[in-house]
Design a protein around this motif. Structure first.
Motif, mmCIF file in Angstrom:
data_model
loop_
_atom_site.group_PDB
_atom_site.id
_atom_site.type_symbol
_atom_site.label_atom_id
_atom_site.label_comp_id
_atom_site.label_asym_id
_atom_site.label_seq_id
_atom_site.Cartn_x
_atom_site.Cartn_y
_atom_site.Cartn_z
ATOM 1 N N GLY A 1 53.030 52.042 40.358
ATOM 2 C CA GLY A 1 51.818 52.595 39.782
ATOM 3 C C GLY A 1 51.227 51.818 38.631
ATOM 4 N N LYS A 2 51.809 50.686 38.258
ATOM 5 C CA LYS A 2 51.278 49.878 37.165
ATOM 6 C C LYS A 2 50.576 48.675 37.756
ATOM 7 N N ASP A 3 49.281 48.557 37.501
ATOM 8 C CA ASP A 3 48.499 47.491 38.118
ATOM 9 C C ASP A 3 48.632 46.152 37.404
ATOM 10 N N GLU A 4 48.901 46.147 36.125
ATOM 11 C CA GLU A 4 48.886 44.899 35.375
ATOM 12 C C GLU A 4 50.259 44.249 35.263
ATOM 13 N N ASP A 5 51.261 44.717 35.990
ATOM 14 C CA ASP A 5 52.584 44.096 35.914
ATOM 15 C C ASP A 5 52.558 42.666 36.436
ATOM 16 N N TRP A 6 52.038 42.482 37.611
ATOM 17 C CA TRP A 6 52.028 41.178 38.274
ATOM 18 C C TRP A 6 50.603 40.669 38.332
ATOM 19 N N ALA A 7 50.291 39.617 37.589
ATOM 20 C CA ALA A 7 48.958 39.021 37.610
ATOM 21 C C ALA A 7 48.993 37.755 38.463
ATOM 22 N N LEU A 8 47.910 37.508 39.166
ATOM 23 C CA LEU A 8 47.819 36.325 40.022
ATOM 24 C C LEU A 8 47.811 35.077 39.155
ATOM 25 N N GLU A 9 48.814 34.239 39.348
ATOM 26 C CA GLU A 9 48.923 32.981 38.602
ATOM 27 C C GLU A 9 48.193 31.855 39.337
ATOM 28 N N GLN A 10 48.416 31.758 40.639
ATOM 29 C CA GLN A 10 47.815 30.660 41.401
ATOM 30 C C GLN A 10 47.649 31.065 42.856
ATOM 31 N N CYS A 11 46.569 30.631 43.441
ATOM 32 C CA CYS A 11 46.302 30.797 44.869
ATOM 33 C C CYS A 11 46.357 29.409 45.481
ATOM 34 N N LEU A 12 47.395 29.137 46.269
ATOM 35 C CA LEU A 12 47.579 27.797 46.818
ATOM 36 C C LEU A 12 46.873 27.670 48.156
ATOM 37 N N LYS A 13 46.009 26.673 48.248
ATOM 38 C CA LYS A 13 45.311 26.356 49.500
ATOM 39 C C LYS A 13 45.592 24.894 49.796
ATOM 40 N N ASP A 14 46.216 24.625 50.908
ATOM 41 C CA ASP A 14 46.495 23.241 51.269
ATOM 42 C C ASP A 14 45.607 22.753 52.406
ATOM 43 N N ASP A 15 44.751 23.620 52.916
ATOM 44 C CA ASP A 15 43.913 23.279 54.055
ATOM 45 C C ASP A 15 42.465 23.654 53.743
ATOM 46 N N PRO A 16 41.508 22.729 53.861
ATOM 47 C CA PRO A 16 40.115 23.083 53.554
ATOM 48 C C PRO A 16 39.482 24.034 54.564
ATOM 49 N N GLU A 17 40.117 24.258 55.706
ATOM 50 C CA GLU A 17 39.560 25.165 56.712
ATOM 51 C C GLU A 17 39.870 26.637 56.440
ATOM 52 N N ILE A 18 40.659 26.922 55.420
ATOM 53 C CA ILE A 18 40.978 28.311 55.067
ATOM 54 C C ILE A 18 39.727 28.971 54.489
ATOM 55 N N PRO A 19 39.421 30.208 54.878
ATOM 56 C CA PRO A 19 38.242 30.899 54.321
ATOM 57 C C PRO A 19 38.316 30.991 52.795
ATOM 58 N N PRO A 20 37.163 31.099 52.116
ATOM 59 C CA PRO A 20 37.134 31.006 50.654
ATOM 60 C C PRO A 20 37.925 32.077 49.906
ATOM 61 N N ASN A 21 38.041 33.270 50.415
ATOM 62 C CA ASN A 21 38.729 34.334 49.673
ATOM 63 C C ASN A 21 40.191 34.496 50.102
ATOM 64 N N GLN A 22 40.748 33.515 50.802
ATOM 65 C CA GLN A 22 42.125 33.625 51.287
ATOM 66 C C GLN A 22 42.943 32.412 50.873
ATOM 67 N N CYS A 23 44.277 32.584 50.888
ATOM 68 C CA CYS A 23 45.184 31.550 50.406
ATOM 69 C C CYS A 23 46.366 31.385 51.356
ATOM 70 N N SER A 24 47.013 30.239 51.264
ATOM 71 C CA SER A 24 48.244 30.015 52.025
ATOM 72 C C SER A 24 49.418 30.704 51.351
ATOM 73 N N VAL A 25 49.484 30.568 50.022
ATOM 74 C CA VAL A 25 50.579 31.141 49.238
ATOM 75 C C VAL A 25 49.982 31.784 47.996
ATOM 76 N N CYS A 26 50.403 33.005 47.682
ATOM 77 C CA CYS A 26 49.994 33.690 46.455
ATOM 78 C C CYS A 26 51.164 33.641 45.482
ATOM 79 N N LEU A 27 50.871 33.262 44.254
ATOM 80 C CA LEU A 27 51.904 33.141 43.236
ATOM 81 C C LEU A 27 51.541 34.056 42.066
ATOM 82 N N TYR A 28 52.393 35.045 41.814
ATOM 83 C CA TYR A 28 52.170 36.005 40.736
ATOM 84 C C TYR A 28 53.196 35.781 39.642
ATOM 85 N N ARG A 29 52.830 36.152 38.412
ATOM 86 C CA ARG A 29 53.734 35.989 37.270
ATOM 87 C C ARG A 29 53.769 37.280 36.467
#
Length: 163
Positions: A82-110
């Motif tokens: 129930g706590k929304d601010e525990d895990w904040a998005l640190e990095q959205c890894l995209k290794d392929d330019p064909e991936i749609p703009p709002n999506q990522c290959s790997v999500c990294l939270y801290r």
């Protein structure tokens, strides 16, 4: 005629089990690959004592070498208990330019620990959550289930990369 109908039923039952077994095998292989990639990324973060830009290049090279092509949506925060601010998005890894703009290959939270810094070491304690994705390319199923998540967390580390 009765033998032909019986053979058709047996043939359809066998074909159904072959298709189910093939789907199960495809899902298992894709899940194992996403799990292995997630574990590799977590190991790299723990070895480097945090996430840095130099580590991003190493991860991108690893994703390219593994042929990883799955992607999904990264939420800005992950809600845990129930706590929304525990895990904040640190990095959205995209290794392929064909991936749609709002999506990522790997999500990294801290997540930063409650006691920000150790008085002796003077580095923040945090841990990371890595989200990888897997999908299978069956035409009908792909429209209902675009991708599935594989989530893993690192142990608490002294995050010298973000000190």
């Amino acid at each position: 005629m009765r033998d032909a109908q019986g053979s058709a039923w047996i043939f359809s039952i066998c074909l159904t089990f072959i298709i189910l077994f093939t789907c199960y095998l495809a899902i298992s292989i894709n899940y194992a690959r996403a799990f292995r990639i997630k574990n590799h990324i977590i190991d790299k973060i723990e070895e480097n004592e945090g996430y840095t830009e130099g580590l991003q290049q190493s991860i991108d090279e690893y994703l390219l070498a593994q042929g990883y092509d799955a992607y999904g949506v990264c939420d800005p925060y992950v809600s845990v208990e129930g706590k929304d601010e525990d895990w904040a998005l640190e990095q959205c890894l995209k290794d392929d330019p064909e991936i749609p703009p709002n999506q990522c290959s790997v999500c990294l939270y801290r997540k930063v620990a409650k006691n920000q810094k150790d008085p002796v070491i003077r580095a923040p304690r945090s841990y990371y959550r890595v989200v990888t994705f897997f999908h299978f390319d069956l035409p009908v199923v792909k429209s209902f289930f675009p991708s599935f998540q594989v989530v893993g967390e690192s142990r608490y580390i002294y995050d010298f990369a973000n000190s």
